[in-house]
Design an enzyme around this catalytic site. Structure first.
Site, mmCIF file in Angstrom:
data_model
loop_
_atom_site.group_PDB
_atom_site.id
_atom_site.type_symbol
_atom_site.label_atom_id
_atom_site.label_comp_id
_atom_site.label_asym_id
_atom_site.label_seq_id
_atom_site.Cartn_x
_atom_site.Cartn_y
_atom_site.Cartn_z
ATOM 1 N N ASP A 1 -0.514 -4.531 -3.771
ATOM 2 C CA ASP A 1 -1.506 -3.464 -3.959
ATOM 3 C C ASP A 1 -0.888 -2.085 -3.714
ATOM 4 O O ASP A 1 -1.510 -1.218 -3.094
ATOM 5 C CB ASP A 1 -2.693 -3.658 -3.012
ATOM 6 C CG ASP A 1 -3.373 -5.003 -3.175
ATOM 7 O OD1 ASP A 1 -3.296 -5.585 -4.264
ATOM 8 O OD2 ASP A 1 -3.986 -5.481 -2.190
ATOM 9 N N ASP B 1 0.811 -1.223 0.000
ATOM 10 C CA ASP B 1 0.000 0.000 0.000
ATOM 11 C C ASP B 1 0.847 1.277 0.000
ATOM 12 O O ASP B 1 0.568 2.210 0.751
ATOM 13 C CB ASP B 1 -0.961 0.006 1.197
ATOM 14 C CG ASP B 1 -2.023 -1.071 1.118
ATOM 15 O OD1 ASP B 1 -2.027 -1.815 0.121
ATOM 16 O OD2 ASP B 1 -2.834 -1.175 2.051
#
Length: 251
Positions: free
Chosen positions: A112, A89
């Site tokens: 991600d 992230d």
């Protein structure tokens, strides 16, 4: 906001989502609870019409969970020749119906590491996978036409990384396009993942056009992704994506 150089002008911190908050650093009686993803940012930008140049934003926490380096909520934000360093992230593009522009940037992470609902254009950026996982996790709303667009970018990986996906939809209508990019051989043949939900295959907007490199072979791509035609790709310009008032973009 300009630094002398991205290598020497560094904003860094080390929060991660699994930190247990103490009475000293907690808010609203959250002592004893975990920090959670959206409080881990090193730098959060809530204002509009802001440009960063020649700056590194880093979350240098070890791989202990989600750890955001850059968290944006504002719109018309430009990032020129910046570096964004982290693991899971790294960049959260958090504002719905906000517009972001990244040019000549370096972005690295594990899982991600570019995620959120914003419309964001990445031009001539280097994207580096540090782990076998997923690059993007777009959560583009259904009624927003464009999400993440990577144009003339280079997707690379550490030497031992061999199995990465271009993206998976954090929300059903996630939009991600890679066009005119160089994709390394670490990109998996199927290209895209449905996040374990077959229903996402009916809604996710995943596209490619005119990519090169060992990871650009489309012969085994998932059937629910799309290869744009030349005519379709030519229509996707900065003016089309951001509107005719795209003069806010710092080039």
């Amino acid at each position: 906001i300009c630094g002398e150089s991205a290598e020497k002008t560094i904003i860094t911190y080390d929060d991660h989502a699994n930190i247990v908050m103490s009475p000293i650093n907690s808010l609203q009686n959250t002592a004893g609870k975990k920090l959670t993803t959206f409080r881990t940012y090193t730098l959060k930008i809530e204002g509009n019409n802001i440009t960063l140049k020649n700056i590194t934003v880093e979350n240098n926490a070890k791989r202990l969970g989600q750890a955001v380096a850059l968290h944006t909520q504002g719109t018309r934000l430009c990032f020129i020749n910046c570096r964004f360093l982290g693991h899971q992230d790294t960049i959260y593009t958090g504002g719905i119906e906000t517009n972001l522009y990244f040019k000549d940037c370096y972005i690295e992470g594990t899982t991600d590491f570019i995620f959120g609902p914003s419309t964001a254009w990445f031009e001539n950026c280097t994207i580096r996978n540090r782990h076998n996982s997923y690059i993007t996790a777009a959560s583009t709303p259904k009624d927003v036409k464009y999400g993440y667009i990577f144009n003339h970018c280079k997707v690379i990986a550490d030497d031992n990384i061999t199995k990465c996906f271009l993206g998976r939809p954090w929300r059903p209508y996630g939009y991600t396009l890679f066009m005119n990019c160089e994709l390394g051989g670490h990109i998996r043949p199927e290209g895209w993942h449905n996040w374990g939900k077959a229903s996402n295959e009916q809604t996710a907007r995943y596209m490619e056009y005119n990519n090169s490199g060992a990871g650009a072979d489309i012969s085994k791509r998932v059937a629910w992704s799309k290869q744009l035609t030349k005519k379709e790709a030519q229509k996707i310009t900065l003016e089309e994506v951001f509107g005719k008032d795209a003069l806010w973009i710092t080039k």
